[in-house]
Design a protein around this motif. Structure first.
Motif, PDB file in Angstrom:
ATOM      1  N   THR A  33      40.073 -27.265  98.372  1.00  0.00           N
ATOM      2  CA  THR A  33      40.320 -27.111  96.938  1.00  0.00           C
ATOM      3  C   THR A  33      39.417 -26.024  96.365  1.00  0.00           C
ATOM      4  O   THR A  33      39.833 -25.263  95.499  1.00  0.00           O
ATOM      5  N   PHE A  34      38.196 -25.933  96.864  1.00  0.00           N
ATOM      6  CA  PHE A  34      37.249 -24.943  96.373  1.00  0.00           C
ATOM      7  C   PHE A  34      37.272 -23.661  97.196  1.00  0.00           C
ATOM      8  O   PHE A  34      37.299 -22.567  96.651  1.00  0.00           O
ATOM      9  N   LEU A  39      41.255 -23.494  92.456  1.00  0.00           N
ATOM     10  CA  LEU A  39      40.837 -23.797  91.085  1.00  0.00           C
ATOM     11  C   LEU A  39      40.206 -22.605  90.376  1.00  0.00           C
ATOM     12  O   LEU A  39      39.866 -22.687  89.202  1.00  0.00           O
ATOM     13  N   SER A  71      33.452 -29.404  82.440  1.00  0.00           N
ATOM     14  CA  SER A  71      34.182 -28.163  82.169  1.00  0.00           C
ATOM     15  C   SER A  71      33.740 -27.671  80.801  1.00  0.00           C
ATOM     16  O   SER A  71      33.404 -28.472  79.914  1.00  0.00           O
ATOM     17  N   LEU A  81      34.257 -24.462  85.363  1.00  0.00           N
ATOM     18  CA  LEU A  81      34.130 -25.814  85.913  1.00  0.00           C
ATOM     19  C   LEU A  81      32.884 -25.851  86.779  1.00  0.00           C
ATOM     20  O   LEU A  81      32.710 -25.008  87.662  1.00  0.00           O
ATOM     21  N   HIS A  83      31.158 -28.422  89.332  1.00  0.00           N
ATOM     22  CA  HIS A  83      31.506 -29.637  90.079  1.00  0.00           C
ATOM     23  C   HIS A  83      30.346 -29.972  91.021  1.00  0.00           C
ATOM     24  O   HIS A  83      30.111 -29.270  91.998  1.00  0.00           O
ATOM     25  N   CYS A 134      37.930 -20.898  85.967  1.00  0.00           N
ATOM     26  CA  CYS A 134      39.268 -21.474  86.129  1.00  0.00           C
ATOM     27  C   CYS A 134      40.377 -20.553  85.644  1.00  0.00           C
ATOM     28  O   CYS A 134      41.508 -20.660  86.102  1.00  0.00           O
TER      29      CYS A 134
END
Length: 163
Positions: A33-34, A39, A71, A81, A83, A134
């Motif tokens: 995902t990263f 994203l 965020s 974002l 995380h 993002c």
């Protein structure tokens, strides 16, 4: 005719490190995902301290209920974002403390979250902390400045504005 007297407009914007630690490229983050840029583009930090700071001046858009991510929108519209860790949503907020909430105005370097990094590691989670832009496609380029030790606020993401 006398354009050389005009000040050159600075069309780059820098995001600051959100924690003390080591800046690494997103492709080194062990999560598709990263590391795929799904994203957005940016950089990740392997934090050495459990304090997470605002990377820019702006407004907090959301603090995730599980306190593992925040965020925000920078004053110039950059959507960010932060995380903390990988799969840390599973901790359901255990070991995390929020110092901001949605709607808060923050300055670069303001404390957003505290996290017990030892507890996160002990629970079996990676503490690497991606900082993502993002809305990457709204900019000419977004470049993570990785491969160095950083302190909070130090430039780690270079955003090239479109002309």
């Amino acid at each position: 005719m006398f354009n050389f007297f005009k000040k050159k407009q600075n069309n780059t914007y820098m995001l600051g490190a959100v924690a003390k630690g080591k800046a690494v490229e997103l492709k080194e983050v062990n999560d598709p995902t990263f590391n795929s840029g799904m994203l957005g583009q940016g950089v990740a930090i392997v934090p050495s301290e459990g304090k997470i700071y605002a990377p820019a001046d702006g407004e907090i858009a959301m603090v995730f209920e599980t306190l593992h991510a925040v965020s925000m929108t920078a004053d110039n519209g950059v959507e960010i974002l932060v995380h903390v860790g990988l799969d840390t949503v599973e901790l359901k907020g255990e070991g995390f403390e929020a110092h901001v909430q949605a709607g808060d105005k923050v300055k670069k370097g303001d404390l957003m979250l505290s996290v017990d990094l030892d507890a996160v590691r002990a629970a079996g989670y990676d503490i690497v902390t991606p900082i993502l832009v993002c809305n990457t496609d709204e900019y000419a380029a977004v470049e993570g400045l990785a491969g160095k030790d950083v302190v909070p606020g130090e430039d780690v993401v270079k955003i090239q504005m479109k002309n």
